[in-house]
Design an enzyme around this catalytic site. Structure first.
Site, PDB file in Angstrom:
ATOM      1  N   GLN A  71      54.205  -6.989  52.253  1.00 33.81           N
ATOM      2  CA  GLN A  71      52.850  -7.231  52.763  1.00 33.81           C
ATOM      3  C   GLN A  71      53.022  -8.369  53.755  1.00 33.81           C
ATOM      4  O   GLN A  71      53.217  -9.512  53.349  1.00 33.81           O
ATOM      5  CB  GLN A  71      51.911  -7.704  51.657  1.00 33.81           C
ATOM      6  N   HIS A 129      53.895 -17.834  53.380  1.00 33.83           N
ATOM      7  CA  HIS A 129      55.233 -18.317  53.065  1.00 33.83           C
ATOM      8  C   HIS A 129      55.976 -17.088  52.540  1.00 33.83           C
ATOM      9  O   HIS A 129      55.479 -16.430  51.625  1.00 33.83           O
ATOM     10  CB  HIS A 129      55.137 -19.407  51.982  1.00 33.83           C
ATOM     11  N   HIS A 172      57.681 -14.716  50.441  1.00 33.85           N
ATOM     12  CA  HIS A 172      57.906 -14.757  49.000  1.00 33.85           C
ATOM     13  C   HIS A 172      57.999 -13.343  48.442  1.00 33.85           C
ATOM     14  O   HIS A 172      57.510 -12.393  49.034  1.00 33.85           O
ATOM     15  CB  HIS A 172      56.801 -15.549  48.288  1.00 33.85           C
ATOM     16  N   HIS A 194      57.385 -11.046  44.914  1.00 38.42           N
ATOM     17  CA  HIS A 194      56.795 -10.978  43.574  1.00 38.42           C
ATOM     18  C   HIS A 194      57.730 -10.173  42.680  1.00 38.42           C
ATOM     19  O   HIS A 194      58.184  -9.109  43.080  1.00 38.42           O
ATOM     20  CB  HIS A 194      55.457 -10.238  43.608  1.00 38.42           C
TER      21      HIS A 194
HETATM   22  W1  AMW Z   1      50.405 -12.771  48.404  1.00 37.64           W
HETATM   23  O1  AMW Z   1      48.863 -12.165  48.358  1.00 37.64           O
HETATM   24  O2  AMW Z   1      50.535 -13.957  49.549  1.00 37.64           O
HETATM   25  O3  AMW Z   1      51.639 -11.654  48.418  1.00 37.64           O
HETATM   26  O4  AMW Z   1      50.622 -13.500  46.856  1.00 37.64           O
HETATM   27  C1  AMW Z   1      50.311 -14.830  46.551  1.00 37.64           C
HETATM   28  C2  AMW Z   1      50.459 -14.974  45.065  1.00 37.64           C
HETATM   29  O5  AMW Z   1      50.618 -16.335  44.796  1.00 37.64           O
HETATM   30  C3  AMW Z   1      49.294 -14.481  44.242  1.00 37.64           C
HETATM   31  O6  AMW Z   1      49.798 -13.626  43.231  1.00 37.64           O
HETATM   32  C4  AMW Z   1      48.700 -15.739  43.629  1.00 37.64           C
HETATM   33  O7  AMW Z   1      48.240 -15.506  42.323  1.00 37.64           O
HETATM   34  C5  AMW Z   1      49.903 -16.671  43.641  1.00 37.64           C
HETATM   35  N1  AMW Z   1      49.602 -18.084  43.813  1.00 37.64           N
HETATM   36  C6  AMW Z   1      48.887 -18.640  44.807  1.00 37.64           C
HETATM   37  N2  AMW Z   1      48.865 -19.974  44.680  1.00 37.64           N
HETATM   38  C7  AMW Z   1      49.611 -20.273  43.596  1.00 37.64           C
HETATM   39  C8  AMW Z   1      49.967 -21.487  42.958  1.00 37.64           C
HETATM   40  N3  AMW Z   1      49.537 -22.673  43.414  1.00 37.64           N
HETATM   41  N4  AMW Z   1      50.733 -21.418  41.855  1.00 37.64           N
HETATM   42  C9  AMW Z   1      51.156 -20.228  41.382  1.00 37.64           C
HETATM   43  N5  AMW Z   1      50.852 -19.039  41.940  1.00 37.64           N
HETATM   44  C10 AMW Z   1      50.091 -19.064  43.041  1.00 37.64           C
END
Ligand code: AMW
Length: 122
Positions: free
Chosen positions: A56, A67, A69, A71
């Site tokens: 994504q 950033h 990352h 999952h």
């Molecule tokens: W992305 O929609 O950018 O692929 O996913 C961002 C993910 O990061 C989400 O699953 C969200 O729940 C998680 N997230 C965002 N901020 C934090 C945080 N401060 N600590 C842990 N998880 C976080």
């Protein structure tokens, strides 16, 4: 503190760091054990094979944190009645995010401790 896009991450929720990357527990896991891994995999560090990778890239694609990352969602037989329902759940998850749905720092730190131990022992 580590930076994850717009978020400052407390060391207590980080369970693994390498020279070029770190991994933390998710504040709102869609399945138990969901984690986030950031940065670039350091050459020579252990890598696990993934059967399915999806990207994504950008807010239009549903990315909420700027950033790079990954999952990691551990799946278990029967965790969703239809296996691919997890993808709908993930879409809903990001659209309906709000602080009252987040785990407490204590809950996250407790999970990070378990994972830290696991990576030390394996
Ligand atoms: W992305 O929609 O950018 O692929 O996913 C961002 C993910 O990061 C989400 O699953 C969200 O729940 C998680 N997230 C965002 N901020 C934090 C945080 N401060 N600590 C842990 N998880 C976080």
């Amino acid at each position: 503190m580590l930076r994850f896009g717009q978020h400052l991450i407390k060391p207590s929720v980080v369970f693994l760091t390498t020279e070029l990357s770190f991994a933390l527990v998710n504040r709102r896991p869609v399945v138990p054990g969901r984690i986030l891994s950031m940065g670039i995999c350091a050459p020579g560090k252990s890598r696990r094979r993934s059967g399915r990778l999806e990207g994504q890239d950008g807010p239009e694609a549903g990315q909420t944190v700027k950033h790079v990352h990954v999952h990691v969602l551990p799946r278990r037989a029967g965790d969703f009645s239809r296996n691919d329902d997890v993808y709908e759940e993930l879409q809903r998850h990001d659209k309906e995010d709000s602080p009252d749905k987040w785990r407490t720092e204590e809950e996250m730190a407790a999970e990070a401790e378990i994972l830290k131990k696991y990576f030390q022992e394996n």
